[in-house]
Design a protein around this motif. Structure first.
Motif, PDB file in Angstrom:
ATOM      1  N   LYS A  73       0.831  -1.207   0.000  1.00  0.00           N
ATOM      2  CA  LYS A  73       0.000   0.000   0.000  1.00  0.00           C
ATOM      3  C   LYS A  73       0.861   1.251   0.000  1.00  0.00           C
ATOM      4  O   LYS A  73       0.598   2.203  -0.739  1.00  0.00           O
ATOM      5  N   GLN A  74       1.906   1.231   0.840  1.00  0.00           N
ATOM      6  CA  GLN A  74       2.725   2.430   0.926  1.00  0.00           C
ATOM      7  C   GLN A  74       3.482   2.666  -0.384  1.00  0.00           C
ATOM      8  O   GLN A  74       3.675   3.805  -0.788  1.00  0.00           O
ATOM      9  N   ARG A  75       3.846   1.579  -1.055  1.00  0.00           N
ATOM     10  CA  ARG A  75       4.547   1.756  -2.339  1.00  0.00           C
ATOM     11  C   ARG A  75       3.586   2.315  -3.383  1.00  0.00           C
ATOM     12  O   ARG A  75       3.970   3.128  -4.223  1.00  0.00           O
ATOM     13  N   VAL A  76       2.320   1.878  -3.323  1.00  0.00           N
ATOM     14  CA  VAL A  76       1.332   2.461  -4.235  1.00  0.00           C
ATOM     15  C   VAL A  76       1.160   3.949  -3.924  1.00  0.00           C
ATOM     16  O   VAL A  76       1.088   4.784  -4.828  1.00  0.00           O
ATOM     17  N   ALA A  77       1.147   4.278  -2.631  1.00  0.00           N
ATOM     18  CA  ALA A  77       1.005   5.686  -2.245  1.00  0.00           C
ATOM     19  C   ALA A  77       2.175   6.501  -2.776  1.00  0.00           C
ATOM     20  O   ALA A  77       2.000   7.636  -3.223  1.00  0.00           O
ATOM     21  N   ILE A  78       3.367   5.910  -2.743  1.00  0.00           N
ATOM     22  CA  ILE A  78       4.544   6.608  -3.286  1.00  0.00           C
ATOM     23  C   ILE A  78       4.377   6.801  -4.801  1.00  0.00           C
ATOM     24  O   ILE A  78       4.605   7.884  -5.336  1.00  0.00           O
ATOM     25  N   ALA A  79       3.913   5.740  -5.467  1.00  0.00           N
ATOM     26  CA  ALA A  79       3.692   5.838  -6.912  1.00  0.00           C
ATOM     27  C   ALA A  79       2.653   6.907  -7.227  1.00  0.00           C
ATOM     28  O   ALA A  79       2.783   7.662  -8.192  1.00  0.00           O
ATOM     29  N   ARG A  80       1.624   6.972  -6.392  1.00  0.00           N
ATOM     30  CA  ARG A  80       0.568   7.965  -6.604  1.00  0.00           C
ATOM     31  C   ARG A  80       1.132   9.382  -6.509  1.00  0.00           C
ATOM     32  O   ARG A  80       0.802  10.257  -7.308  1.00  0.00           O
ATOM     33  N   ALA A  81       2.018   9.589  -5.518  1.00  0.00           N
ATOM     34  CA  ALA A  81       2.618  10.910  -5.366  1.00  0.00           C
ATOM     35  C   ALA A  81       3.562  11.202  -6.539  1.00  0.00           C
ATOM     36  O   ALA A  81       3.586  12.304  -7.081  1.00  0.00           O
ATOM     37  N   LEU A  82       4.310  10.186  -6.945  1.00  0.00           N
ATOM     38  CA  LEU A  82       5.293  10.378  -8.021  1.00  0.00           C
ATOM     39  C   LEU A  82       4.631  10.671  -9.363  1.00  0.00           C
ATOM     40  O   LEU A  82       5.218  11.335 -10.218  1.00  0.00           O
ATOM     41  N   ALA A  83       3.406  10.161  -9.539  1.00  0.00           N
ATOM     42  CA  ALA A  83       2.719  10.334 -10.815  1.00  0.00           C
ATOM     43  C   ALA A  83       2.502  11.807 -11.149  1.00  0.00           C
ATOM     44  O   ALA A  83       2.318  12.172 -12.307  1.00  0.00           O
ATOM     45  N   MET A  84       2.543  12.655 -10.128  1.00  0.00           N
ATOM     46  CA  MET A  84       2.375  14.092 -10.357  1.00  0.00           C
ATOM     47  C   MET A  84       3.696  14.749 -10.749  1.00  0.00           C
ATOM     48  O   MET A  84       3.763  15.954 -10.925  1.00  0.00           O
ATOM     49  N   ARG A  85       4.772  13.948 -10.841  1.00  0.00           N
ATOM     50  CA  ARG A  85       6.118  14.473 -11.146  1.00  0.00           C
ATOM     51  C   ARG A  85       6.495  15.596 -10.188  1.00  0.00           C
ATOM     52  O   ARG A  85       6.789  16.720 -10.608  1.00  0.00           O
ATOM     53  N   PRO A  86       6.463  15.324  -8.893  1.00  0.00           N
ATOM     54  CA  PRO A  86       6.767  16.394  -7.937  1.00  0.00           C
ATOM     55  C   PRO A  86       8.261  16.715  -7.935  1.00  0.00           C
ATOM     56  O   PRO A  86       9.089  15.898  -8.337  1.00  0.00           O
ATOM     57  N   LYS A  87       8.542  17.929  -7.466  1.00  0.00           N
ATOM     58  CA  LYS A  87       9.949  18.337  -7.355  1.00  0.00           C
ATOM     59  C   LYS A  87      10.479  18.034  -5.965  1.00  0.00           C
ATOM     60  O   LYS A  87      11.675  18.032  -5.739  1.00  0.00           O
ATOM     61  N   LEU A  88       9.548  17.851  -5.054  1.00  0.00           N
ATOM     62  CA  LEU A  88       9.916  17.588  -3.664  1.00  0.00           C
ATOM     63  C   LEU A  88       8.971  16.529  -3.128  1.00  0.00           C
ATOM     64  O   LEU A  88       7.780  16.550  -3.412  1.00  0.00           O
ATOM     65  N   MET A  89       9.547  15.592  -2.376  1.00  0.00           N
ATOM     66  CA  MET A  89       8.692  14.561  -1.766  1.00  0.00           C
ATOM     67  C   MET A  89       8.771  14.667  -0.252  1.00  0.00           C
ATOM     68  O   MET A  89       9.858  14.767   0.314  1.00  0.00           O
ATOM     69  N   LEU A  90       7.592  14.628   0.376  1.00  0.00           N
ATOM     70  CA  LEU A  90       7.521  14.666   1.834  1.00  0.00           C
ATOM     71  C   LEU A  90       7.030  13.305   2.320  1.00  0.00           C
ATOM     72  O   LEU A  90       6.028  12.806   1.835  1.00  0.00           O
ATOM     73  N   PHE A  91       7.783  12.724   3.253  1.00  0.00           N
ATOM     74  CA  PHE A  91       7.375  11.425   3.808  1.00  0.00           C
ATOM     75  C   PHE A  91       7.081  11.604   5.291  1.00  0.00           C
ATOM     76  O   PHE A  91       7.971  11.947   6.066  1.00  0.00           O
ATOM     77  N   ASP A  92       5.840  11.386   5.655  1.00  0.00           N
ATOM     78  CA  ASP A  92       5.449  11.561   7.060  1.00  0.00           C
ATOM     79  C   ASP A  92       5.359  10.192   7.722  1.00  0.00           C
ATOM     80  O   ASP A  92       4.355   9.505   7.615  1.00  0.00           O
ATOM     81  N   GLU A  93       6.434   9.810   8.386  1.00  0.00           N
ATOM     82  CA  GLU A  93       6.527   8.496   9.036  1.00  0.00           C
ATOM     83  C   GLU A  93       6.019   7.383   8.133  1.00  0.00           C
ATOM     84  O   GLU A  93       5.059   6.689   8.465  1.00  0.00           O
ATOM     85  N   PRO A  94       6.653   7.194   7.005  1.00  0.00           N
ATOM     86  CA  PRO A  94       6.115   6.264   6.005  1.00  0.00           C
ATOM     87  C   PRO A  94       6.096   4.803   6.432  1.00  0.00           C
ATOM     88  O   PRO A  94       5.381   4.003   5.827  1.00  0.00           O
ATOM     89  N   THR A  95       6.867   4.452   7.469  1.00  0.00           N
ATOM     90  CA  THR A  95       6.907   3.031   7.847  1.00  0.00           C
ATOM     91  C   THR A  95       6.349   2.784   9.239  1.00  0.00           C
ATOM     92  O   THR A  95       6.384   1.662   9.724  1.00  0.00           O
ATOM     93  N   SER A  96       5.829   3.822   9.880  1.00  0.00           N
ATOM     94  CA  SER A  96       5.398   3.652  11.273  1.00  0.00           C
ATOM     95  C   SER A  96       4.199   2.731  11.412  1.00  0.00           C
ATOM     96  O   SER A  96       3.998   2.143  12.461  1.00  0.00           O
ATOM     97  N   ALA A  97       3.398   2.618  10.364  1.00  0.00           N
ATOM     98  CA  ALA A  97       2.211   1.772  10.474  1.00  0.00           C
ATOM     99  C   ALA A  97       2.456   0.374   9.919  1.00  0.00           C
ATOM    100  O   ALA A  97       1.525  -0.398   9.747  1.00  0.00           O
ATOM    101  N   LEU A  98       3.728   0.081   9.623  1.00  0.00           N
ATOM    102  CA  LEU A  98       4.020  -1.201   8.957  1.00  0.00           C
ATOM    103  C   LEU A  98       4.574  -2.240   9.916  1.00  0.00           C
ATOM    104  O   LEU A  98       5.245  -1.899  10.893  1.00  0.00           O
ATOM    105  N   ASP A  99       4.296  -3.499   9.591  1.00  0.00           N
ATOM    106  CA  ASP A  99       4.949  -4.578  10.318  1.00  0.00           C
ATOM    107  C   ASP A  99       6.449  -4.516  10.003  1.00  0.00           C
ATOM    108  O   ASP A  99       6.828  -4.158   8.880  1.00  0.00           O
TER     109      ASP A  99
END
Lengths: 339, 259
Positions: free
Chosen positions: B160-186
């Motif tokens: 899911k988190q990788r899809v979320a990253i892909a979703r953000a990347l699809a906008m071709r952003p110049k800056l990426m913000l990650f808010d505790e991207p692994t805190s909810a993961l096993d």
């Protein structure tokens, strides 16, 4: 002496025969009364065949001025009817008709014998066939109303819901007031006000327009609250994620938030629409002829409860169909949850 | 630090208050293109709020945000009151800054491909074919090409988190913000997400990452910042930061607690 004796005898015979005749005529008249009295006694003792046998002794006399013949035959007919011998019952009534072809009592009696002879289910079917055309006409109007409101109220409800959660205070206040007003007063009163009340202020509606307006406003208010609840139940992160990829508030609403409410909204909205089917009966009070009004008309005209039963069955049919349809839609709307 | 030309993002005196609580207190931060900044710190220290302020998910009371040399996001009205810029401008800015959330926030009613297409399709008004093409590329990048037609509910947390990253990347952003991207993961799923972020870093993506994963901070950060009570307490390159951590009692106790 002989002469004397002969005259006396002759006179005596004459007198006697006159007396006899007199007596006989009196006896003849009282004879029938006695018969009726005896028959009544027999009836009182529960011996109906005996009563019938007594009554059969009454015979037709020219003119039947006393009415004894008709009385006796109709009594026989009723007794036979009570004994469930329809053949003999009708033949007794027919005896009357043979003499008086227009006797309404006998004619009615024959009709009820005929009615009695047809099986129950057949009577019910006959009633159904008699009432259905008009009831179905009413049902078509009911469905028309329901379909109109199903098309109108979700749109109205969505607008009200969006208005309620708007951060622009005046809009949210107006929507709050709208819901407060239409949820807080009886639908019947709203319909009366629109149809009977507004004309006094110079605004007149046709019954159909008034019905659509009243039901539409009322159901928009209810759905507005339901939809608002649905929108607010969607996790806040969804709006943030939509905004984070650059969506506007309205894009996020349209593409992300509202589509997710569909499944959650189906059960309460289905409930409302089932209530709507039944609430359309209220518009029968503002000169709309729909299913309830038709049933009421039939019931009043024939005093036949079958009309009401049929209407109930038609309502049940509609609500059952709706229940199933909404279950199906609910499953479809939530298809992404289990795949 | 990598290149030290004009910063891509420059924050000056960012202050955010929630009622009487000052969540972020006058933070300054310059992020150069291609730089990977990792912010660590205890819960409630204002890391996430700072990150969300950059994306205007939080409206700041004071401070300026300069992106690519332009001050963005806030205007001052005639009466001298400061408020967020017009919604369409904010949206345009957000579409240049990607954000990944702790709880993924994927759109559950869309397929994986639909999630990734959504930005290009709805925000950038690309044709469905173009949007699809972009989405397919992005899913390939995060290694989830085989999942494109399923709904998010069937994915693991890491996926899911990788899809979320892909979703953000699809906008071709110049800056990426990650808010505790692994805190909810096993724990066993954290690696795949970090691998994806690491690959992005190698491609030169500028990133600000809020995390509790020290190993990750050590390994791939250009700069590590320790934040507490709304302010930056210490910052430096990972080597420097973790070598000199003993200087700060607060950092020491924080690191001891989570390591």
């Amino acid at each position: 002496m002989k002469f004397f004796t002969g005259r006396v005898v002759k006179r005596a015979i004459l007198l006697f025969s006159c007396l006899l005749l007199l007596l006989a005529s009196v006896c003849f008249a009282t004879d029938y009364d006695q018969l009726f009295t005896d028959a009544n006694d027999a009836m009182a003792q529960g011996d109906l065949p005996a009563a019938i046998a007594l009554l059969k002794k009454v015979e037709f006399e020219k003119g039947d001025e006393s009415g004894a013949f008709v009385r006796s035959r109709m009594q026989i007919a009723r007794l036979q009817f009570a004994l469930k011998d329809m053949e003999k019952a009708s033949s007794a009534a027919k005896e009357v008709l043979a003499v008086y072809p227009d006797n309404s009592e006998a004619l009615n009696f024959l009709a009820s014998v005929k009615q009695e002879q047809t099986p129950r289910y057949q009577v019910f079917i006959q009633d159904c066939l008699r009432f259905l055309p008009q009831l179905l006409k009413g049902a078509v109007m009911t469905i028309t109303l329901v379909v109109c409101i199903i098309l109108i109220s979700p749109v109205g409800g969505l607008l009200i819901a969006l208005g309620r959660i708007s951060t622009f205070k005046p809009i949210s206040a107006v929507c709050w007031f709208f819901i407060w007003l239409f949820r807080g007063t009886p639908l019947l009163l709203q319909l009366f006000f629109i149809y009977y009340g507004l004309p006094s202020m110079g605004i007149t509606f046709k019954p159909f327009t008034a019905a659509i307006l009243g039901l539409g406003l009322n159901y928009s208010a209810y759905l507005g609250e339901i939809i608002r609840g649905g929108i607010q139940s969607i996790e806040h992160g969804q709006m943030e994620a939509a905004k984070a990829i650059g969506m506007t508030y309205w894009q996020a609403m349209r593409r992300v938030i509202i589509p997710q409410t569909y499944k959650r909204l189906m059960p309460p909205i289905g409930n409302e629409f089932i209530a709507l089917i039944k609430d359309t009966a209220l518009v029968s009070t503002i000169a709309m002829v729909e299913l309830m009004r038709s049933a009421d008309q039939m019931f009043n005209a024939y005093f036949n409860v079958t009309a009401l039963i049929l209407a109930a069955l038609i309502y049940l049919l509609f609500t059952t169909i709706f229940t199933f349809v909404f279950e199906k839609i609910e499953v479809r709307a939530g298809i992404y949850e289990n795949r | 630090m990598k290149t030290a030309n004009q910063p891509l993002l420059s924050l000056k005196g960012i202050t955010k208050q929630f009622g009487s609580l000052t969540a972020v207190n006058g933070v300054d931060l310059d992020v150069c293109p291609g730089e990977i900044v990792v912010i660590i710190g205890p819960s409630g220290s204002g890391k996430s709020t700072l990150l969300r302020s950059i994306n205007f998910l939080e409206e700041i009371e004071e401070g300026t945000i300069v992106f690519e040399g332009n001050e963005i996001g806030y205007v001052t009205s005639k009466h001298g009151r400061r408020h967020l810029d017009a919604p369409h401008k904010i949206c345009a800015l957000r579409s240049e800054i990607g954000m990944v959330f702790q709880h993924f926030n994927l759109f559950p009613h869309m397929t994986v491909l639909g999630n990734v297409m959504e930005g290009p399709l709805t925000v950038q008004k690309k044709s469905p074919e173009q949007a699809r093409e972009i989405a397919v590329d992005m899913l390939a990048k995060v290694g989830l090409s085989d999942k494109r037609d399923v709904y998010p509910a069937t994915l693991s947390g890491g996926q899911k988190q990788r899809v979320a990253i892909a979703r953000a990347l699809a906008m071709r952003p110049k800056l990426m913000l990650f808010d505790e991207p692994t805190s909810a993961l096993d724990p066993e799923l954290i690696g795949e997400v970090f691998d994806t972020i690491r690959d992005l870093g190698k491609e030169g993506m500028t990133m600000i990452i809020v995390t509790h994963q020290m190993g990750f901070a050590k390994e791939m950060a250009d700069r590590v910042i320790f934040m507490e009570k709304g302010s930056f307490v210490a910052q430096g390159t990972p080597e420097d930061f973790f070598a000199n951590q003993m200087e700060h009692d607060r950092i020491k106790s924080f690191l001891n607690r989570i390591l």
